[in-house]
Design a protein around this motif. Sequence first.
Motif, mmCIF file in Angstrom:
data_model
loop_
_atom_site.group_PDB
_atom_site.id
_atom_site.type_symbol
_atom_site.label_atom_id
_atom_site.label_comp_id
_atom_site.label_asym_id
_atom_site.label_seq_id
_atom_site.Cartn_x
_atom_site.Cartn_y
_atom_site.Cartn_z
ATOM 1 N N VAL A 121 2.215 24.253 -30.015
ATOM 2 C CA VAL A 121 2.435 22.867 -29.587
ATOM 3 C C VAL A 121 1.119 22.106 -29.444
ATOM 4 N N TYR A 122 0.176 22.668 -28.704
ATOM 5 C CA TYR A 122 -1.064 21.949 -28.390
ATOM 6 C C TYR A 122 -1.851 21.521 -29.630
ATOM 7 N N PRO A 123 -2.161 22.424 -30.557
ATOM 8 C CA PRO A 123 -2.944 21.971 -31.730
ATOM 9 C C PRO A 123 -2.210 20.969 -32.591
ATOM 10 N N GLU A 124 -0.884 21.081 -32.681
ATOM 11 C CA GLU A 124 -0.140 20.125 -33.502
ATOM 12 C C GLU A 124 -0.038 18.775 -32.823
ATOM 13 N N GLU A 125 0.005 18.755 -31.505
ATOM 14 C CA GLU A 125 0.040 17.470 -30.811
ATOM 15 C C GLU A 125 -1.261 16.696 -31.016
ATOM 16 N N ILE A 126 -2.369 17.385 -31.211
ATOM 17 C CA ILE A 126 -3.626 16.702 -31.519
ATOM 18 C C ILE A 126 -3.482 15.935 -32.836
ATOM 19 N N THR A 127 -2.850 16.558 -33.830
ATOM 20 C CA THR A 127 -2.674 15.887 -35.126
ATOM 21 C C THR A 127 -1.724 14.702 -35.011
ATOM 22 N N HIS A 128 -0.759 14.773 -34.091
ATOM 23 C CA HIS A 128 0.170 13.656 -33.913
ATOM 24 C C HIS A 128 -0.558 12.454 -33.315
ATOM 25 N N CYS A 129 -1.395 12.724 -32.335
ATOM 26 C CA CYS A 129 -2.190 11.650 -31.753
ATOM 27 C C CYS A 129 -3.134 11.077 -32.806
ATOM 28 N N ALA A 130 -3.678 11.965 -33.635
ATOM 29 C CA ALA A 130 -4.591 11.522 -34.701
ATOM 30 C C ALA A 130 -3.883 10.587 -35.670
ATOM 31 N N ALA A 131 -2.607 10.843 -35.944
ATOM 32 C CA ALA A 131 -1.858 9.957 -36.832
ATOM 33 C C ALA A 131 -1.757 8.561 -36.228
ATOM 34 N N GLY A 132 -1.523 8.489 -34.926
ATOM 35 C CA GLY A 132 -1.461 7.186 -34.280
ATOM 36 C C GLY A 132 -2.777 6.439 -34.370
ATOM 37 N N VAL A 133 -3.873 7.144 -34.092
ATOM 38 C CA VAL A 133 -5.196 6.525 -34.162
ATOM 39 C C VAL A 133 -5.491 6.058 -35.589
ATOM 40 N N LYS A 134 -5.214 6.930 -36.546
ATOM 41 C CA LYS A 134 -5.494 6.636 -37.957
ATOM 42 C C LYS A 134 -4.788 5.372 -38.415
#
Length: 288
Positions: A209-222
């Motif tokens: 969960v934790y490492p994938e949630e980082i990528t989800h937040c990154a999608a929002g920022v991107k």
Amino acid sequence: MSDGETLVEAALRVLNTPDPVEKAKLGDQIANKWLQGLISNAYHTSQQPDIVVPDRPARLTNVKLVSPSLMPKLGKAGSLQSRQAIVHSLVHTESWAIDLSWDIIARFGKQELMPREFFDDFVRVAQDEGRHFTLLAARLEELGSFYGALPAHDGLWDSAVATSKDLFARLAVEHCVHEARGLDVLPTTISRFRNGGDNDTADLLEKVVYPEEITHCAAGVKWFKYLCSRSKAPNGDDESDEVIEKFHEIVRAYFRGPLKPPFNEAARISAGFGPQWYEPLAVKDFSK
């Protein structure tokens, strides 16, 4: 899946599926087809009536909903009851995260004429959220409980409703505030499960969960940066003060109250945004 179905039409089917277990399965199937190129178009380009995205996705009524202020305390994972409550809360959050991911595709993808990479990113997010839901729901049952056994709140979807007409706001609030808040609290949650002797749940949260949630937040920022750059002159700097000021403006308009420290700076940097994005929003007086 019908021939010629677009990704937006498929997303709508997920949103209109009430059972979260089936919602996750259907979303996974659609995601695989899209990423394999078996769904060719994100949306119809010919003249066709606009698809109506529901204000509230279909949901089962087996979960008792209460106001966030009336939610029982979850505890610190020191007891089985507390561990069940925390995992139940996470399962509920992930059930909404599935809908949020498909909603941003259906609601904004065509309306904002977003590029294919936008759809790719949020399809992957949706697939991850469905997997998180499935794994956490199974873990909840291993702990002797089930989804619906405890009350929950729908604050996450309340924010989705508030941002339903503005992609800037949706990306900022859902993906750069709410999801980033998850990055802040997950390390402590993981430690609490380990201290409580529940390494299985801790491993699931830490390794999946934790490492994938980082990528989800990154999608929002991107994609927040993309919208900013698209509204400026070509080759504009997406790390400019104007981008951060836009973020502050949006969050102050759509998110109630200040952001809550402490912040997980390392995870947030991995997601693509540093302290200048969020620390000014942590003060109590937004006029400062």
